[in-house]
Write a protein that holds these residues in place. Structure first.
Motif, PDB file in Angstrom:
ATOM      1  N   ALA A  71      12.379  14.512  12.561  1.00 30.92           N
ATOM      2  CA  ALA A  71      13.486  13.955  12.122  1.00 30.92           C
ATOM      3  C   ALA A  71      13.551  13.610  10.631  1.00 30.92           C
ATOM      4  O   ALA A  71      14.378  13.244   9.896  1.00 30.92           O
ATOM      5  CB  ALA A  71      13.886  12.718  12.858  1.00 30.92           C
ATOM      6  N   HIS A  72      12.315  13.363   9.958  1.00 30.59           N
ATOM      7  CA  HIS A  72      11.963  13.113   8.582  1.00 30.59           C
ATOM      8  C   HIS A  72      12.030  13.974   7.476  1.00 30.59           C
ATOM      9  O   HIS A  72      11.279  15.133   7.799  1.00 30.59           O
ATOM     10  CB  HIS A  72      10.823  11.953   8.611  1.00 30.59           C
ATOM     11  N   THR A  73      12.458  13.688   6.356  1.00 32.95           N
ATOM     12  CA  THR A  73      12.128  14.502   5.345  1.00 32.95           C
ATOM     13  C   THR A  73      10.607  14.344   4.605  1.00 32.95           C
ATOM     14  O   THR A  73      10.018  12.996   5.123  1.00 32.95           O
ATOM     15  CB  THR A  73      13.194  14.495   4.021  1.00 32.95           C
ATOM     16  N   LEU A  74      10.041  15.260   4.478  1.00 28.29           N
ATOM     17  CA  LEU A  74       8.642  15.014   4.056  1.00 28.29           C
ATOM     18  C   LEU A  74       8.414  13.792   2.793  1.00 28.29           C
ATOM     19  O   LEU A  74       7.430  12.853   2.714  1.00 28.29           O
ATOM     20  CB  LEU A  74       7.765  16.177   3.374  1.00 28.29           C
ATOM     21  N   GLU A  75       9.619  13.849   1.900  1.00 30.64           N
ATOM     22  CA  GLU A  75       9.455  12.918   0.898  1.00 30.64           C
ATOM     23  C   GLU A  75       9.723  11.525   1.372  1.00 30.64           C
ATOM     24  O   GLU A  75       8.787  10.560   0.934  1.00 30.64           O
ATOM     25  CB  GLU A  75      10.491  13.012  -0.195  1.00 30.64           C
ATOM     26  N   ALA A  76      10.634  11.111   2.477  1.00 23.88           N
ATOM     27  CA  ALA A  76      10.803   9.880   2.935  1.00 23.88           C
ATOM     28  C   ALA A  76       9.452   9.375   3.413  1.00 23.88           C
ATOM     29  O   ALA A  76       9.053   8.352   3.422  1.00 23.88           O
ATOM     30  CB  ALA A  76      11.881   9.708   3.775  1.00 23.88           C
ATOM     31  N   SER A  77       8.796  10.275   4.369  1.00 23.66           N
ATOM     32  CA  SER A  77       7.731  10.054   5.312  1.00 23.66           C
ATOM     33  C   SER A  77       6.550   9.575   4.360  1.00 23.66           C
ATOM     34  O   SER A  77       5.714   8.667   4.703  1.00 23.66           O
ATOM     35  CB  SER A  77       7.631  11.206   5.996  1.00 23.66           C
ATOM     36  N   LYS A  78       6.404  10.458   3.341  1.00 24.85           N
ATOM     37  CA  LYS A  78       5.325  10.063   2.409  1.00 24.85           C
ATOM     38  C   LYS A  78       5.130   8.817   1.446  1.00 24.85           C
ATOM     39  O   LYS A  78       4.623   7.982   1.302  1.00 24.85           O
ATOM     40  CB  LYS A  78       5.179  11.437   1.197  1.00 24.85           C
ATOM     41  N   ILE A  79       6.552   8.570   1.161  1.00 31.48           N
ATOM     42  CA  ILE A  79       6.980   7.390   0.291  1.00 31.48           C
ATOM     43  C   ILE A  79       6.620   6.023   1.332  1.00 31.48           C
ATOM     44  O   ILE A  79       5.778   5.137   0.885  1.00 31.48           O
ATOM     45  CB  ILE A  79       8.294   7.031  -0.023  1.00 31.48           C
ATOM     46  N   MET A  80       6.839   6.199   2.525  1.00 31.95           N
ATOM     47  CA  MET A  80       6.671   5.261   3.435  1.00 31.95           C
ATOM     48  C   MET A  80       5.287   5.097   3.786  1.00 31.95           C
ATOM     49  O   MET A  80       4.573   3.898   3.724  1.00 31.95           O
ATOM     50  CB  MET A  80       7.454   5.267   4.833  1.00 31.95           C
ATOM     51  N   GLU A  81       4.445   6.061   3.882  1.00 30.95           N
ATOM     52  CA  GLU A  81       3.160   6.051   3.953  1.00 30.95           C
ATOM     53  C   GLU A  81       2.343   5.360   2.871  1.00 30.95           C
ATOM     54  O   GLU A  81       1.491   4.639   2.980  1.00 30.95           O
ATOM     55  CB  GLU A  81       2.579   7.733   4.352  1.00 30.95           C
ATOM     56  N   ASP A  82       2.779   5.701   1.657  1.00 29.42           N
ATOM     57  CA  ASP A  82       2.244   5.180   0.374  1.00 29.42           C
ATOM     58  C   ASP A  82       2.479   3.583   0.537  1.00 29.42           C
ATOM     59  O   ASP A  82       1.541   2.885   0.269  1.00 29.42           O
ATOM     60  CB  ASP A  82       2.900   5.706  -0.778  1.00 29.42           C
ATOM     61  N   GLU A  83       3.650   3.253   0.958  1.00 33.38           N
ATOM     62  CA  GLU A  83       3.828   1.755   1.094  1.00 33.38           C
ATOM     63  C   GLU A  83       2.878   1.024   1.971  1.00 33.38           C
ATOM     64  O   GLU A  83       2.185   0.095   1.818  1.00 33.38           O
ATOM     65  CB  GLU A  83       5.464   1.393   1.220  1.00 33.38           C
ATOM     66  N   LEU A  84       2.976   1.919   3.057  1.00 35.28           N
ATOM     67  CA  LEU A  84       2.025   1.174   4.073  1.00 35.28           C
ATOM     68  C   LEU A  84       0.494   1.159   3.722  1.00 35.28           C
ATOM     69  O   LEU A  84      -0.252   0.087   3.759  1.00 35.28           O
ATOM     70  CB  LEU A  84       2.221   2.033   5.377  1.00 35.28           C
ATOM     71  N   LYS A  85      -0.040   2.140   3.152  1.00 38.21           N
ATOM     72  CA  LYS A  85      -1.293   2.165   2.924  1.00 38.21           C
ATOM     73  C   LYS A  85      -1.718   1.469   1.831  1.00 38.21           C
ATOM     74  O   LYS A  85      -2.778   0.692   1.834  1.00 38.21           O
ATOM     75  CB  LYS A  85      -1.916   3.575   2.494  1.00 38.21           C
ATOM     76  N   SER A  86      -0.757   1.258   0.716  1.00 37.39           N
ATOM     77  CA  SER A  86      -1.138   0.274  -0.297  1.00 37.39           C
ATOM     78  C   SER A  86      -0.955  -1.043   0.083  1.00 37.39           C
ATOM     79  O   SER A  86      -1.874  -1.838  -0.550  1.00 37.39           O
ATOM     80  CB  SER A  86      -0.226   0.789  -1.639  1.00 37.39           C
ATOM     81  N   THR A  87      -0.203  -1.406   1.135  1.00 37.74           N
ATOM     82  CA  THR A  87      -0.262  -2.795   1.463  1.00 37.74           C
ATOM     83  C   THR A  87      -1.453  -3.382   1.920  1.00 37.74           C
ATOM     84  O   THR A  87      -1.944  -4.183   1.861  1.00 37.74           O
ATOM     85  CB  THR A  87       0.998  -3.019   2.350  1.00 37.74           C
ATOM     86  N   LEU A  88      -2.040  -2.343   2.928  1.00 37.59           N
ATOM     87  CA  LEU A  88      -3.028  -2.341   3.720  1.00 37.59           C
ATOM     88  C   LEU A  88      -4.404  -2.524   2.909  1.00 37.59           C
ATOM     89  O   LEU A  88      -5.450  -3.220   2.940  1.00 37.59           O
ATOM     90  CB  LEU A  88      -3.367  -1.311   4.805  1.00 37.59           C
ATOM     91  N   ILE A  89      -4.387  -1.526   1.635  1.00 39.30           N
ATOM     92  CA  ILE A  89      -5.548  -1.817   0.937  1.00 39.30           C
ATOM     93  C   ILE A  89      -5.702  -3.239   0.186  1.00 39.30           C
ATOM     94  O   ILE A  89      -6.758  -3.821   0.079  1.00 39.30           O
ATOM     95  CB  ILE A  89      -5.561  -0.646  -0.245  1.00 39.30           C
ATOM     96  N   VAL A  90      -4.365  -3.765  -0.130  1.00 38.77           N
ATOM     97  CA  VAL A  90      -4.345  -5.228  -0.949  1.00 38.77           C
ATOM     98  C   VAL A  90      -4.859  -6.093  -0.049  1.00 38.77           C
ATOM     99  O   VAL A  90      -5.352  -7.061  -0.061  1.00 38.77           O
ATOM    100  CB  VAL A  90      -3.025  -5.174  -1.300  1.00 38.77           C
ATOM    101  N   LEU A  91      -4.521  -5.896   1.335  1.00 35.36           N
ATOM    102  CA  LEU A  91      -4.951  -6.680   2.212  1.00 35.36           C
ATOM    103  C   LEU A  91      -6.446  -6.720   2.730  1.00 35.36           C
ATOM    104  O   LEU A  91      -7.170  -7.957   2.704  1.00 35.36           O
ATOM    105  CB  LEU A  91      -4.097  -6.480   3.647  1.00 35.36           C
ATOM    106  N   ALA A  92      -6.960  -5.479   2.438  1.00 36.21           N
ATOM    107  CA  ALA A  92      -8.569  -5.367   2.888  1.00 36.21           C
ATOM    108  C   ALA A  92      -9.271  -5.987   1.448  1.00 36.21           C
ATOM    109  O   ALA A  92      -9.922  -6.783   1.835  1.00 36.21           O
ATOM    110  CB  ALA A  92      -8.877  -3.969   2.886  1.00 36.21           C
ATOM    111  N   GLN A  93      -8.545  -5.854   0.396  1.00 33.44           N
ATOM    112  CA  GLN A  93      -9.285  -6.238  -0.757  1.00 33.44           C
ATOM    113  C   GLN A  93      -9.122  -7.745  -0.839  1.00 33.44           C
ATOM    114  O   GLN A  93     -10.083  -8.513  -1.281  1.00 33.44           O
ATOM    115  CB  GLN A  93      -8.610  -5.765  -2.232  1.00 33.44           C
ATOM    116  N   ASP A  94      -8.035  -8.590  -0.392  1.00 31.76           N
ATOM    117  CA  ASP A  94      -7.803  -9.778  -0.527  1.00 31.76           C
ATOM    118  C   ASP A  94      -8.914 -10.522   0.522  1.00 31.76           C
ATOM    119  O   ASP A  94      -9.281 -11.541   0.411  1.00 31.76           O
ATOM    120  CB  ASP A  94      -6.324 -10.239   0.152  1.00 31.76           C
ATOM    121  N   LEU A  95      -9.042  -9.795   1.671  1.00 34.47           N
ATOM    122  CA  LEU A  95      -9.835 -10.416   2.739  1.00 34.47           C
ATOM    123  C   LEU A  95     -11.349 -10.313   2.249  1.00 34.47           C
ATOM    124  O   LEU A  95     -12.126 -11.190   2.512  1.00 34.47           O
ATOM    125  CB  LEU A  95      -9.706  -9.779   3.937  1.00 34.47           C
TER     126      LEU A  95
END
Ligand code: FA5
Ligand code: MG
Length: 462
Positions: free
Chosen positions: A241-265
């Motif tokens: 159902a998703h375009t590659l662009e939309a899926s990749k942008i969401m993936e990027d937001e998710l992963k960058s949030t989680l890296i910030v979380l791992a670095q914070d902890l």
């Protein structure tokens, strides 16, 4: 000789015959009705139970003030149920609560609306009793998936169980119209028993749904881009159902949030890696692992939410990401807690190490002695000069008692209105690391402390 009946005798016999016949007909129809009811009951099977799932007799199970009928699926024990109201993640200064606050703060800071307010809402007190639909069906978990097995979950009966993950609330909250939320709570799984596994642990789930404008907000000509495509293909990188662009942008937001979380902890230098994973409710899916004390440790699972879940919950115009992480594993790494059972300890030697601490403090847990505690109180009128602070007393006690003093707390304050004097009562917990202290030994030290207090602060012990 044949008997001749009179007319009245014949009439009477006919009447008796008719009454007997009528009664026979009534009994027969009642019998038929009973038979047909029984047949209907035997044909109807319980909604999700296998044949004969209901046990005979009115055996009930009382959970959180609600009554449930037991059946052959029921496998919760009273020991497991005793954890239900504990809510460790809501207890102020409990290590799980400190970590929870740290994660919540990060989401509040990172995702703000136009007015600068946090856009994530937090649900940390939802009932852990959930339906089969909530825990499995709504998340597209197939009917014969291992995670549904009686050997893996704590079932109340064939319709309800203790949630096996906080993801169980996802679909319902989306259905209520929420776009950004965290669900935090206790989860229940039948699992192996060792120092890192316990049948009850705590999870945080995060969900973020975005409409077209949010997905492409920082892309030039974003308004010309699409989130969805017809007749698209499911690949390793995206859903049909998703375009590659939309899926990749969401993936990027998710992963960058989680890296910030791992670095914070774990600090800026933390070593991490993404591992491809499979969850029935996300695609693509990943696990984040961090390198801690020479080992790779799985921190969380995450992915782009299956579009069918959003459609079923009425959010078909959005694309979303979701993640789920375990609080105990995080806390064990961050605070050097060696055994998962310690989180359930009510021993003040454990809890006091986290008391009055800030979620962002660096705390390292010091093992508590296995020997019993001895508790003595001390009360005195405070000196009149006004310079006294409780810390002066704590230092003095440490000086005299040394390492056998495990904890000191101010348990009572009293102001005498006539004398204009204040009194403090402190509780001192004594415990030796290598032996059982006798009350006599403790009394000797306690007396020395009383003497030293009287001398140093020029006060009288009450
Ligand atoms: C899940 O529970 C998924 N619901 C997570 C998820 C949510 C994925 C949303 C995608 C989207 P899993 O069973 O792997 O996945 O558990 C997630 C985390 O909980 C693990 O990474 C781990 O940190 C923790 N965890 C799992 N099992 C245990 C356990 N027995 N003891 C302590 N922590 C555990
Ligand atoms: Mg996992």
């Amino acid at each position: 000789m044949s008997k001749v009946f009179s007319c009245s005798e014949v009439c009477l016999s006919m009447q008796v015959f008719c009454i007997v016949l009528l009664n026979l007909i009534k009994v027969e129809s009642a019998f038929r009705m009973l038979l047909s009811r029984l047949t209907i009951q035997m044909k109807i099977k319980p909604r999700c139970c296998s044949t004969n799932a209901r046990r005979e007799g009115p055996v009930h199970l009382s959970v959180n003030g609600r009554e449930f009928q037991r059946d052959t699926w029921s496998n919760v024990s009273s020991k497991i149920l005793s954890h239900l109201g504990k809510k460790l993640h809501l207890q102020k200064y409990h290590p799980l609560s400190l970590i929870k606050q740290r994660i919540v703060n990060l989401f509040y800071k990172r995702f703000v609306g136009r007015t600068g307010n946090p856009i994530f809402s937090v649900y940390d007190d939802l009932e852990p009793i959930v339906s089969i639909k909530q825990n499995f069906d709504s998340l597209l978990i197939p009917p014969y998936h291992q995670s549904r097995k009686k050997s893996d979950c704590y079932y109340i009966n064939c319709d309800y169980l203790l949630r096996a993950h906080t993801t169980a609330h996802q679909s319902e909250l989306i259905g209520m119209g929420l776009n950004n939320f965290l669900v935090i709570g206790d989860v229940y799984r039948r699992d192996e028993i060792d120092s890192t596994h316990y049948p009850v642990f705590h999870q945080v789930d995060a969900v973020r749904l975005c409409g077209k404008h949010e997905v492409f907000r920082s892309i030039e000509n974003g308004d010309k881009m699409a989130v969805f495509e017809n007749e698209g293909e499911r690949t390793a990188q995206k859903q049909e159902a998703h375009t590659l662009e939309a899926s990749k942008i969401m993936e990027d937001e998710l992963k960058s949030t989680l890296i910030v979380l791992a670095q914070d902890l774990f600090g800026q230098e933390v070593k991490y890696r993404w591992v491809d994973a499979y969850f029935p409710f996300t695609h693509p899916s990943w696990e984040l692992e961090v390198h801690h004390q020479d080992k790779w440790m799985e921190l969380l699972g995450c992915g782009i939410m299956e579009q069918r879940i959003l459609q079923n919950a009425g959010a078909q115009d959005r694309i979303g990401w979701a993640l789920g992480l375990g609080l105990e594993r995080l806390a064990m790494c961050l605070y050097d807690i060696p055994d998962i059972r310690l989180f359930w300890s009510t021993d003040s030697g454990f809890l006091s190490q986290f008391e009055n601490r800030d979620p962002h403090d660096c705390i390292k847990y010091k093992p508590v002695s296995i020997y019993p505690q001895c508790i003595n109180d001390i009360s005195f009128w405070l000196p009149n000069d006004g310079d006294y602070t409780s810390n002066d007393f704590y230092d003095l006690v440490r000086e005299i008692g040394g390492d056998i003093v495990e904890q000191i707390s101010l348990v009572d304050k009293y102001f005498h209105p006539k004398k204009q004097h204040t009194s403090h009562c402190y509780r001192i917990v004594y415990r030796h690391m290598e032996k059982t202290l006798t009350q006599e030994e403790v009394n000797t030290i306690h007396k020395q402390i009383e003497k030293a207090v009287a001398l140093k602060f020029n006060v009288s012990i009450r």
